[in-house]
Design an enzyme around this catalytic site. Structure first.
Site, PDB file in Angstrom:
ATOM      1  N   LYS A   1      37.474  37.915  41.163  1.00  0.00           N
ATOM      2  CA  LYS A   1      38.869  38.334  40.929  1.00  0.00           C
ATOM      3  C   LYS A   1      39.678  38.214  42.223  1.00  0.00           C
ATOM      4  O   LYS A   1      40.824  37.768  42.218  1.00  0.00           O
ATOM      5  CB  LYS A   1      38.927  39.777  40.397  1.00  0.00           C
ATOM      6  CG  LYS A   1      38.416  39.963  38.985  1.00  0.00           C
ATOM      7  CD  LYS A   1      39.202  39.215  37.922  1.00  0.00           C
ATOM      8  CE  LYS A   1      40.568  39.792  37.674  1.00  0.00           C
ATOM      9  NZ  LYS A   1      41.248  39.097  36.533  1.00  0.00           N
TER      10      LYS A   1
ATOM     11  N   THR B   1      42.467  43.553  39.383  1.00  0.00           N
ATOM     12  CA  THR B   1      41.770  44.836  39.365  1.00  0.00           C
ATOM     13  C   THR B   1      41.811  45.518  40.733  1.00  0.00           C
ATOM     14  O   THR B   1      41.914  44.844  41.764  1.00  0.00           O
ATOM     15  CB  THR B   1      40.292  44.601  38.955  1.00  0.00           C
ATOM     16  OG1 THR B   1      39.534  45.765  39.254  1.00  0.00           O
ATOM     17  CG2 THR B   1      39.663  43.452  39.730  1.00  0.00           C
ATOM     18  N   ASP B   2      41.664  46.835  40.720  1.00  0.00           N
ATOM     19  CA  ASP B   2      41.580  47.566  42.001  1.00  0.00           C
ATOM     20  C   ASP B   2      40.259  47.273  42.715  1.00  0.00           C
ATOM     21  O   ASP B   2      40.116  47.568  43.907  1.00  0.00           O
ATOM     22  CB  ASP B   2      41.747  49.085  41.771  1.00  0.00           C
ATOM     23  CG  ASP B   2      40.678  49.708  40.876  1.00  0.00           C
ATOM     24  OD1 ASP B   2      39.869  48.962  40.277  1.00  0.00           O
ATOM     25  OD2 ASP B   2      40.665  50.946  40.752  1.00  0.00           O
ATOM     26  N   GLU B   3      39.294  46.661  41.990  1.00  0.00           N
ATOM     27  CA  GLU B   3      37.975  46.456  42.588  1.00  0.00           C
ATOM     28  C   GLU B   3      38.017  45.442  43.735  1.00  0.00           C
ATOM     29  O   GLU B   3      37.091  45.384  44.543  1.00  0.00           O
ATOM     30  CB  GLU B   3      36.954  46.051  41.511  1.00  0.00           C
ATOM     31  CG  GLU B   3      36.902  47.107  40.416  1.00  0.00           C
ATOM     32  CD  GLU B   3      35.747  46.976  39.437  1.00  0.00           C
ATOM     33  OE1 GLU B   3      34.717  46.378  39.777  1.00  0.00           O
ATOM     34  OE2 GLU B   3      35.878  47.499  38.313  1.00  0.00           O
TER      35      GLU B   3
ATOM     36  N   TYR C   1      31.762  40.119  40.384  1.00  0.00           N
ATOM     37  CA  TYR C   1      33.000  40.246  39.587  1.00  0.00           C
ATOM     38  C   TYR C   1      34.206  40.394  40.505  1.00  0.00           C
ATOM     39  O   TYR C   1      35.171  39.633  40.405  1.00  0.00           O
ATOM     40  CB  TYR C   1      32.898  41.451  38.636  1.00  0.00           C
ATOM     41  CG  TYR C   1      34.237  41.870  38.046  1.00  0.00           C
ATOM     42  CD1 TYR C   1      34.956  41.012  37.205  1.00  0.00           C
ATOM     43  CD2 TYR C   1      34.800  43.116  38.345  1.00  0.00           C
ATOM     44  CE1 TYR C   1      36.198  41.395  36.679  1.00  0.00           C
ATOM     45  CE2 TYR C   1      36.029  43.504  37.814  1.00  0.00           C
ATOM     46  CZ  TYR C   1      36.716  42.639  36.995  1.00  0.00           C
ATOM     47  OH  TYR C   1      37.943  43.004  36.474  1.00  0.00           O
TER      48      TYR C   1
HETATM   49  P1  NAD Z   1      37.689  41.709  28.194  1.00  0.00           P
HETATM   50  O1  NAD Z   1      36.381  41.249  28.737  1.00  0.00           O
HETATM   51  O2  NAD Z   1      37.724  42.778  27.164  1.00  0.00           O
HETATM   52  O3  NAD Z   1      38.491  40.465  27.561  1.00  0.00           O
HETATM   53  C1  NAD Z   1      38.566  39.225  28.203  1.00  0.00           C
HETATM   54  C2  NAD Z   1      39.162  38.236  27.203  1.00  0.00           C
HETATM   55  O4  NAD Z   1      39.226  36.958  27.854  1.00  0.00           O
HETATM   56  C3  NAD Z   1      38.324  38.057  25.936  1.00  0.00           C
HETATM   57  O5  NAD Z   1      39.164  38.026  24.810  1.00  0.00           O
HETATM   58  C4  NAD Z   1      37.644  36.718  26.151  1.00  0.00           C
HETATM   59  O6  NAD Z   1      37.350  36.038  24.938  1.00  0.00           O
HETATM   60  C5  NAD Z   1      38.679  35.979  26.976  1.00  0.00           C
HETATM   61  N1  NAD Z   1      38.089  34.913  27.793  1.00  0.00           N
HETATM   62  C6  NAD Z   1      37.001  35.011  28.604  1.00  0.00           C
HETATM   63  N2  NAD Z   1      36.749  33.820  29.174  1.00  0.00           N
HETATM   64  C7  NAD Z   1      37.709  32.953  28.736  1.00  0.00           C
HETATM   65  C8  NAD Z   1      38.007  31.599  28.984  1.00  0.00           C
HETATM   66  N3  NAD Z   1      37.224  30.862  29.801  1.00  0.00           N
HETATM   67  N4  NAD Z   1      39.062  31.034  28.373  1.00  0.00           N
HETATM   68  C9  NAD Z   1      39.858  31.774  27.537  1.00  0.00           C
HETATM   69  N5  NAD Z   1      39.621  33.067  27.253  1.00  0.00           N
HETATM   70  C10 NAD Z   1      38.566  33.655  27.851  1.00  0.00           C
HETATM   71  O7  NAD Z   1      38.537  42.100  29.474  1.00  0.00           O
HETATM   72  P2  NAD Z   1      39.622  43.255  29.672  1.00  0.00           P
HETATM   73  O8  NAD Z   1      38.918  44.500  30.016  1.00  0.00           O
HETATM   74  O9  NAD Z   1      40.569  43.217  28.557  1.00  0.00           O
HETATM   75  O10 NAD Z   1      40.332  42.732  30.999  1.00  0.00           O
HETATM   76  C11 NAD Z   1      41.454  41.856  30.933  1.00  0.00           C
HETATM   77  C12 NAD Z   1      41.899  41.544  32.348  1.00  0.00           C
HETATM   78  O11 NAD Z   1      42.236  42.752  33.027  1.00  0.00           O
HETATM   79  C13 NAD Z   1      40.831  40.871  33.197  1.00  0.00           C
HETATM   80  O12 NAD Z   1      41.438  39.893  33.993  1.00  0.00           O
HETATM   81  C14 NAD Z   1      40.263  41.996  34.049  1.00  0.00           C
HETATM   82  O13 NAD Z   1      39.782  41.504  35.276  1.00  0.00           O
HETATM   83  C15 NAD Z   1      41.505  42.854  34.229  1.00  0.00           C
HETATM   84  N6  NAD Z   1      41.257  44.293  34.446  1.00  0.00           N
HETATM   85  C16 NAD Z   1      40.440  44.990  33.592  1.00  0.00           C
HETATM   86  C17 NAD Z   1      40.265  46.355  33.784  1.00  0.00           C
HETATM   87  C18 NAD Z   1      39.405  47.188  32.863  1.00  0.00           C
HETATM   88  O14 NAD Z   1      39.183  48.375  33.129  1.00  0.00           O
HETATM   89  N7  NAD Z   1      38.944  46.651  31.724  1.00  0.00           N
HETATM   90  C19 NAD Z   1      40.890  47.000  34.851  1.00  0.00           C
HETATM   91  C20 NAD Z   1      41.702  46.249  35.709  1.00  0.00           C
HETATM   92  C21 NAD Z   1      41.879  44.900  35.484  1.00  0.00           C
HETATM   93  P1  TYD Z   2      32.065  50.423  34.108  1.00  0.00           P
HETATM   94  O1  TYD Z   2      32.652  50.982  32.872  1.00  0.00           O
HETATM   95  O2  TYD Z   2      31.043  49.342  34.016  1.00  0.00           O
HETATM   96  O3  TYD Z   2      33.307  49.972  35.034  1.00  0.00           O
HETATM   97  P2  TYD Z   2      33.322  49.517  36.606  1.00  0.00           P
HETATM   98  O4  TYD Z   2      31.960  49.253  37.066  1.00  0.00           O
HETATM   99  O5  TYD Z   2      34.160  48.286  36.546  1.00  0.00           O
HETATM  100  O6  TYD Z   2      33.986  50.646  37.323  1.00  0.00           O
HETATM  101  O7  TYD Z   2      31.414  51.617  34.939  1.00  0.00           O
HETATM  102  C1  TYD Z   2      32.145  52.776  35.278  1.00  0.00           C
HETATM  103  C2  TYD Z   2      31.220  53.672  36.072  1.00  0.00           C
HETATM  104  O8  TYD Z   2      30.156  54.131  35.228  1.00  0.00           O
HETATM  105  C3  TYD Z   2      30.543  52.955  37.234  1.00  0.00           C
HETATM  106  O9  TYD Z   2      30.406  53.860  38.315  1.00  0.00           O
HETATM  107  C4  TYD Z   2      29.180  52.593  36.689  1.00  0.00           C
HETATM  108  C5  TYD Z   2      28.868  53.739  35.727  1.00  0.00           C
HETATM  109  N1  TYD Z   2      28.015  53.392  34.577  1.00  0.00           N
HETATM  110  C6  TYD Z   2      26.875  54.146  34.276  1.00  0.00           C
HETATM  111  O10 TYD Z   2      26.560  55.131  34.979  1.00  0.00           O
HETATM  112  N2  TYD Z   2      26.112  53.785  33.217  1.00  0.00           N
HETATM  113  C7  TYD Z   2      26.413  52.714  32.422  1.00  0.00           C
HETATM  114  O11 TYD Z   2      25.647  52.420  31.454  1.00  0.00           O
HETATM  115  C8  TYD Z   2      27.595  51.962  32.702  1.00  0.00           C
HETATM  116  C9  TYD Z   2      27.977  50.777  31.870  1.00  0.00           C
HETATM  117  C10 TYD Z   2      28.372  52.338  33.796  1.00  0.00           C
END
Ligand code: NAD
Ligand code: TYD
Length: 356
Positions: free
Chosen positions: A165, A136-138, A161
């Site tokens: 990561k 992630t960019d975070e 988080y």
């Molecule tokens: P998500 O939370 O929707 O899905 C995570 C998946 O991993 C789920 O299917 C869960 O069952 C599985 N999982 C969790 N713990 C596990 C374990 N111990 N063993 C096996 N499976 C397990 O997450 P996402 O949003 O799809 O993110 C996927 C990846 O991309 C993550 O690594 C996250 O850090 C990264 N990412 C997400 C975003 C975003 O905006 N969602 C952005 C950048 C990077």
């Molecule tokens: P989120 O979707 O949780 O992603 P991330 O924290 O990983 O960027 O949140 C996106 C932005 O929205 C973040 O600035 C937090 C804000 N936010 C709210 O204002 N209210 C909410 O209920 C949630 C879940 C997020």
């Protein structure tokens, strides 16, 4: 298993939001690959996300925990994977603030468990193998009003988080350097799109607007995120897996920054139109609440490298992507109901009730 496949790929977390789009893309685009989805099916994992491809002959699913090193090692031994695309993680910042240990367990220990299995299994035959870690960019921390994260921006994680990561990214690089495991990491901005559990901003607000529930905006609402449609992320992952340089890092983002409140207003406008409600109805649901502790002010990605080196660019603009996302949630009432039944209400009450 007989070696009749061109490649055998382990995708972890393939039942989650991004993972399910990656699994679908690989199953559909590469019928000569075996796609093995290992997922623990936590609250975020949902096999309904993969209904359309679950009977494909080149697809396998196993319910299992990446932290279970015996299971993971046995799987590598049995399947002889050529590549890993590692997405399994705990992914929600607010949950990490409530329970950091769970994030350390899955995101760090789980990643190291997979790296150990790759190390043992690929020893002496690393050439052509790839451990592709999705990050992630975070990990880069928080930006001021200007600037973008590049691939060389120093890590500065600020939430449990992002710290978990960042740590997993470091372990991937350490195993590459120490044991010669070919590895790539990509760091992506915030994703949105179909199949996202309604706990992150966009799906949560779609669900709340639909149900006439308040829209809990953290702090002053001026926090900024760079949003990317999930299918464009899956496309980037495909490109990087096939054409990326081992040892490399790729930043993925849409050059698409939005202040939360501007995004929420756009979403309210789209929802009013789709639900046939009078203009301005949904905006009335906006409620400013106590800020998230340690809330990162701004994320923004410079994705020049992936666009110049691999020719990737997002295929949909934000307005279009948001509208498609809203359409998907309105058309998939049953999916939403299943995801928001059970423990969802308990989570919601814990996080949002009594917070003003
Ligand atoms: P998500 O939370 O929707 O899905 C995570 C998946 O991993 C789920 O299917 C869960 O069952 C599985 N999982 C969790 N713990 C596990 C374990 N111990 N063993 C096996 N499976 C397990 O997450 P996402 O949003 O799809 O993110 C996927 C990846 O991309 C993550 O690594 C996250 O850090 C990264 N990412 C997400 C975003 C975003 O905006 N969602 C952005 C950048 C990077
Ligand atoms: P989120 O979707 O949780 O992603 P991330 O924290 O990983 O960027 O949140 C996106 C932005 O929205 C973040 O600035 C937090 C804000 N936010 C709210 O204002 N209210 C909410 O209920 C949630 C879940 C997020």
């Amino acid at each position: 298993m007989a070696g009749t496949y061109q490649k055998k790929i382990l995708i972890t977390g393939g039942a989650g939001f991004i993972g399910s789009h990656v699994v679908r893309r690989f199953v559909q685009e590469y019928p000569n690959y075996l796609i093995y989805n290992l997922d623990k099916l936590t609250y975020a994992g949902n096999l309904e996300n993969l209904k359309d491809i679950e009977t494909s002959p080149s697809y396998r699913f196993e319910k299992g925990d990446i932290c279970d090193s015996d299971l993971v090692s046995e799987l590598f031994h049995q399947m002889q994977f050529d590549g890993v695309i590692h997405l399994a993680a705990e992914s929600h910042v607010d949950r990490s603030i409530e329970n950091p240990l769970e994030f350390i367990q899955t995101n760090i220990i789980g990643t190291v468990s997979l790296l150990n299995a790759a190390r043992e299994n690929w020893k002496g035959k690393e050439s052509g193998k790839l451990f592709y870690h999705i990050s992630t960019d975070e990990v880069y921390g928080s930006l001021g009003d200007t600037g973008l994260f590049t691939e060389t921006t120093p890590y500065d994680p600020r939430s449990p988080y992002s710290a978990s990561k960042a740590s997993s990214d470091h372990f991937v690089r350490a195993y590459e350097n120490t044991y010669g495991i070919p590895a790539i990491i990509s760091n992506c901005s915030n994703n949105y799109g179909p199949n996202h559990v309604p706990e992150k901003l966009i799906p949560l607000f779609i669900n709340n607007i639909k149900n006439n529930q308040s829209l809990p905006v953290y702090g002053d609402g001026k926090y900024t995120r760079d949003w990317l449609y999930v299918i464009d992320h899956a496309m980037a992952i495909d490109l990087i897996f096939h054409k990326g340089k081992p040892g490399g890092t790729y930043n993925i983002g849409g050059f698409n920054e939005w202040k939360n409140i501007d995004l929420i207003q756009l979403l309210c406008k789209i929802m009013d139109e789709k639900l046939g409600r009078e203009k301005g109805t949904s905006e009335k649901l906006i409620t400013y609440i106590t800020d998230r502790p340690g809330h990162d002010r701004r994320y923004a990605i410079d994705s020049t490298k992936i666009s110049q080196e691999l020719g990737w660019k997002p295929s949909v603009n934000f307005e279009e992507g948001l509208e498609k996302t809203v359409d998907w949630y309105l058309a998939n009432e049953e999916w939403l109901q299943h995801v928001t039944s059970g423990n969802y209400q308990k989570y919601y009450d814990k996080m949002y009730l009594h917070r003003s």
